[in-house]
Design an enzyme around this catalytic site. Structure first.
Site, PDB file in Angstrom:
ATOM      1  N   ASP A   9    -100.395 -13.666  19.270  1.00 32.91           N
ATOM      2  CA  ASP A   9    -100.520 -15.030  18.759  1.00 32.91           C
ATOM      3  C   ASP A   9     -99.439 -15.260  17.701  1.00 32.91           C
ATOM      4  O   ASP A   9     -99.368 -14.542  16.707  1.00 32.91           O
ATOM      5  CB  ASP A   9    -101.916 -15.217  18.142  1.00 32.91           C
ATOM      6  N   ASP A 104     -98.035 -20.712  22.267  1.00 33.06           N
ATOM      7  CA  ASP A 104     -97.864 -19.677  21.248  1.00 33.06           C
ATOM      8  C   ASP A 104     -98.856 -18.528  21.340  1.00 33.06           C
ATOM      9  O   ASP A 104     -98.974 -17.738  20.403  1.00 33.06           O
ATOM     10  CB  ASP A 104     -97.963 -20.308  19.857  1.00 33.06           C
ATOM     11  N   GLU A 105     -99.533 -18.387  22.460  1.00 30.99           N
ATOM     12  CA  GLU A 105    -100.615 -17.399  22.541  1.00 30.99           C
ATOM     13  C   GLU A 105    -100.716 -16.867  23.963  1.00 30.99           C
ATOM     14  O   GLU A 105    -100.606 -17.624  24.929  1.00 30.99           O
ATOM     15  CB  GLU A 105    -101.925 -18.066  22.120  1.00 30.99           C
TER      16      GLU A 105
END
Length: 367
Positions: A9, A104-105
């Site tokens: 993350d 983003d993860e």
């Protein structure tokens, strides 16, 4: 075989990209969203802004009150997507089993990895170092035997940290957790759990499957499994979001058109908030209406551009809602539920089209 699962993350991703690209923002409380006097919501906040209590999905007006010195920055999704593509390329150097949850993860299955690295923790370390080297951004990671444990582990040492939960540590780790950090437990469920005396993972494990089923329905079985460290979900590398939506079921059926359109405006705003969190280039917007007799109707419209703004979502949603009022042949009142969703068009066409569907299973499954 014991699986080796990573959850990676990025730290305050949107805000960190803005601070990287604009030196004047570094060390300052950056709030991505706004402007502060709008009805919009925060889609990201730097760690400097978080110290004031600013969080994503918070109304911008509230963020401005909490952090008067905050610098509001308009989101640049194209820039974020470019960085996200680079990060994904780094993941794919180690494994093809990459499940992107958002820009983003991601989850990665590195049980068998391309570089034959024996330890998942070493893979995570290399990935984080390479992300920083190529993007100048930091990432946090969780390493464990399944998705549930890896995701929770990530949040234990943010920002720019890594937490490893080995098989022999899983039981003790879960027992000590506050249930509030379990995925799927929101404010309402948490309140219900506290009423049942469930505050820690060990308290949840003490409850029988029957009690959890009675109080939490289908989710009860999920809670029963994960508090025991059981999660057999696979990393799905080709997972693709097909829809994104928001809806509201009213405590009292709505009969006044002013109230109905006001609720539609709120739903459009909520859908915009979700788009800020997880951008989705949907070109088909669908309005869902459920009447007091539980009859369900939908109307859809497809354009040649993506819907991203709450005002446009509301404008099209209102147009579709008027279809019920003017073209349904019967009164639309009373209404018990309204929803808006975005999806990809079923057929490529530059011409706008209005469709009517009466089958509930045709409505996007995210609802």
């Amino acid at each position: 075989m014991i699986r080796k699962i990573l959850h990676v993350d990025m730290d305050a991703f949107y805000a960190s990209v803005e601070q990287r690209d604009n030196p004047a923002y570094r060390g300052k409380p950056i709030i991505v969203g706004g402007p502060p006097d709008s009805r919009g919501v925060v889609c990201a906040a730097s760690y400097e802004a978080r110290k004031f209590g600013v969080r994503s999905a918070m109304p911008c007006s509230q963020a401005a009150r909490l952090c008067p010195s905050g610098i509001f920055v308009t989101p640049r999704f194209e820039a974020y997507r470019k960085v996200s593509s680079k990060i994904r390329e780094i993941f794919l150097e180690y494994t093809d089993l990459v499940e992107m949850l958002s820009l983003d993860e991601a989850f990665l299955d590195v049980t068998q990895n391309k570089k034959n690295i024996p330890y998942a923790s070493q893979v995570a370390k290399e990935i984080r170092e390479k992300i920083f080297e190529e993007t100048q951004l930091t990432a946090s990671a969780g390493v464990s035997i399944n998705k549930f444990l890896a995701k929770i582990a990530t949040d234990q040492n943010k920002p720019n940290g890594m937490t490893i939960v080995r098989p022999e540590q899983a039981e003790q780790f879960i027992d000590s957790l506050d249930v509030s950090v379990f995925p799927g437990i929101g404010k309402v469920t948490l309140k219900k759990m506290h009423a049942l005396g469930i505050k820690k993972g060990k308290d949840l494990k003490a409850k029988s499957l029957e009690i959890l089923d009675q109080n939490f329905g289908k989710s009860g079985r999920w809670f029963y499994a994960v508090c025991r460290g059981l999660d057999d979900r696979q990393v799905e590398p080709y997972r693709e979001r097909k829809s994104l939506g928001a809806e509201s079921t009213f405590q009292k059926d709505l009969e006044n058109s002013t109230d109905i359109f006001r609720e539609l405006s709120d739903i459009a705003e909520e859908l915009e908030r979700r788009l800020l969190q997880k951008p989705f280039p949907g070109k088909t917007i669908t309005l869902k209406v459920k009447f007091s007799d539980f009859t369900l109707k939908t109307r859809s419209l497809t354009e040649d551009y993506s819907f991203l703004d709450k005002n446009e979502l509301y404008r099209i949603g209102s147009k579709l809602l008027e279809e019920f009022i003017l073209g349904s042949g019967k009164s639309i009142f009373p209404i018990r539920l309204l929803g808006l969703s975005l999806s990809h068009p079923e057929a490529s066409s530059k011409n706008s089209q209005i469709k009517s569907e009466d089958e509930e299973d045709l409505f996007p499954s995210l609802f």
